[in-house]
Design an enzyme around this catalytic site. Sequence first.
Site, PDB file in Angstrom:
ATOM      1  N   HIS A   8     -10.530   1.033  -8.901  1.00 49.51           N
ATOM      2  CA  HIS A   8      -9.321   0.289  -9.010  1.00 49.51           C
ATOM      3  C   HIS A   8      -9.038  -0.031 -10.462  1.00 49.51           C
ATOM      4  O   HIS A   8      -7.869  -0.184 -10.654  1.00 49.51           O
ATOM      5  CB  HIS A   8      -9.452  -1.019  -8.143  1.00 49.51           C
ATOM      6  CG  HIS A   8      -8.151  -1.720  -8.203  1.00 49.51           C
ATOM      7  ND1 HIS A   8      -8.014  -2.847  -9.076  1.00 49.51           N
ATOM      8  CD2 HIS A   8      -7.018  -1.804  -7.649  1.00 49.51           C
ATOM      9  CE1 HIS A   8      -6.758  -3.613  -8.681  1.00 49.51           C
ATOM     10  NE2 HIS A   8      -6.216  -2.707  -8.088  1.00 49.51           N
ATOM     11  N   ASP A  47      -7.308   4.448  -5.480  1.00 49.86           N
ATOM     12  CA  ASP A  47      -6.848   4.298  -6.824  1.00 49.86           C
ATOM     13  C   ASP A  47      -7.338   5.066  -7.869  1.00 49.86           C
ATOM     14  O   ASP A  47      -8.909   5.478  -7.567  1.00 49.86           O
ATOM     15  CB  ASP A  47      -7.302   2.919  -7.212  1.00 49.86           C
ATOM     16  CG  ASP A  47      -6.262   1.771  -6.455  1.00 49.86           C
ATOM     17  OD1 ASP A  47      -4.980   2.044  -6.309  1.00 49.86           O
ATOM     18  OD2 ASP A  47      -6.963   0.947  -5.846  1.00 49.86           O
ATOM     19  N   GLU A  98      -3.107   6.459  -5.981  1.00 54.61           N
ATOM     20  CA  GLU A  98      -2.361   5.732  -6.907  1.00 54.61           C
ATOM     21  C   GLU A  98      -2.697   5.980  -8.195  1.00 54.61           C
ATOM     22  O   GLU A  98      -4.043   6.177  -8.706  1.00 54.61           O
ATOM     23  CB  GLU A  98      -2.550   4.265  -6.956  1.00 54.61           C
ATOM     24  CG  GLU A  98      -1.825   3.531  -7.832  1.00 54.61           C
ATOM     25  CD  GLU A  98      -2.124   1.951  -8.066  1.00 54.61           C
ATOM     26  OE1 GLU A  98      -2.567   1.515  -6.739  1.00 54.61           O
ATOM     27  OE2 GLU A  98      -1.408   1.380  -9.040  1.00 54.61           O
ATOM     28  N   GLU A 106      -5.986   4.876   1.095  1.00 51.81           N
ATOM     29  CA  GLU A 106      -5.496   4.856  -0.294  1.00 51.81           C
ATOM     30  C   GLU A 106      -6.940   5.018  -1.272  1.00 51.81           C
ATOM     31  O   GLU A 106      -7.884   4.855  -0.960  1.00 51.81           O
ATOM     32  CB  GLU A 106      -5.172   3.476  -0.425  1.00 51.81           C
ATOM     33  CG  GLU A 106      -4.609   3.360  -1.778  1.00 51.81           C
ATOM     34  CD  GLU A 106      -4.695   1.685  -2.634  1.00 51.81           C
ATOM     35  OE1 GLU A 106      -5.474   1.011  -2.250  1.00 51.81           O
ATOM     36  OE2 GLU A 106      -3.801   1.564  -3.552  1.00 51.81           O
ATOM     37  N   HIS A 158      -6.153   0.025   2.448  1.00 47.49           N
ATOM     38  CA  HIS A 158      -6.046  -0.407   1.077  1.00 47.49           C
ATOM     39  C   HIS A 158      -7.634  -0.249   0.321  1.00 47.49           C
ATOM     40  O   HIS A 158      -8.460  -0.858   0.894  1.00 47.49           O
ATOM     41  CB  HIS A 158      -5.699  -1.856   1.067  1.00 47.49           C
ATOM     42  CG  HIS A 158      -5.545  -2.155  -0.415  1.00 47.49           C
ATOM     43  ND1 HIS A 158      -6.310  -3.350  -0.815  1.00 47.49           N
ATOM     44  CD2 HIS A 158      -4.813  -1.776  -1.542  1.00 47.49           C
ATOM     45  CE1 HIS A 158      -5.914  -3.659  -2.023  1.00 47.49           C
ATOM     46  NE2 HIS A 158      -4.994  -2.728  -2.580  1.00 47.49           N
TER      47      HIS A 158
HETATM   48 CA    CA Z   1      -3.752   0.679  -5.439  1.00 48.23          CA
END
Ligand code: CA
Length: 325
Positions: free
Chosen positions: A69, A56, A160, A54, A27
């Site tokens: 993020h 963002d 994301e 991950e 994450h």
């Molecule tokens: Ca995320």
Amino acid sequence: MPRVSIFLMILLCVSAMAETRPIVIAHRGASGYLPEHTLESAAYAHALGADYIEQDLVMSRDGVLVVLHDIHLETTTDVATKFPNRARDDGRFYAIDFDWAELQQLEVNERINATTGQRVYPDRFPIQPGPFRLCRMEDQIQLIHGLNQSTGRNAGIYPEIKKPAWHAAAGKDPGAALLALLDRYGYREATDPVFVQCFDPAELKRLRFELKTKLRLVQLIGKNVWRESTANYSAMRTPEGLADVATYAQGIGPHLSQVVKAPNKPPTSLVADAHALGLQVHPFTVRNDALPAAFSDLPLLIQALVDEAGVDGMFTDHPDLVAVW
Ligand code: CA
């Protein structure tokens, strides 16, 4: 039974286990150990054996996909020091108001709470002048591809798209830019090691039906009070809501509290309901230093998620600690 058959059976069992074990999604990289979303954090996540890393994504003024993020900069960078006059009327510094050449000048630090100014995770990496910088999605892809080659591993990516409707209102299209970038680096098919995630179902539907991506999509499921999009996440978690998700996505990313409640209490029906529709379930976020209140230690939480709820993977800030299966 002939020895060869026994050997084959063992081989089949081992390969079946390898296919079905939950995946570890780092994450924001190995964010439990290094400032989130930096290249250092991604490299460490790779070294710790994460299956997916991950990212963002928000967009800069000049259209670069930046790994960040928040749509704001001041909670993880020194923007207020470097560009003190660039806040909007609300006092916040928006990544979309800066070109990539400016964003590259910022130092990245451990996250602070925008309201209190205090560190969100006090025991993590110290806040101090250091080498950490923002990076582009393309930088992360190149880093992970390079590490995959030099280590012989095949870590995937898990980008994301942050606030697509907000970006669209500002004339930006991070979703289309992401698909184009992924295509350039060979991510095109459902079998490629990438999941594209978003809280906004309208964006995922656009990616699937208008932009015709074949990549695996994951619908994140938040709480309505977070205002991540205009979607009703309570309705989305019902069997009817999940049936709609299954028309465009291959998985869901729910909050931990929507999957497990407490040790020795049965999990919610969410995983079973999703599995009945062929959806994978990857809840967020397992943090060794910020466990859900009902769980006194990490193994209890992992046991509830894996053995009792049967999740297919999990987002974690500590990718080395969760892989106990
Ligand atoms: Ca995320």
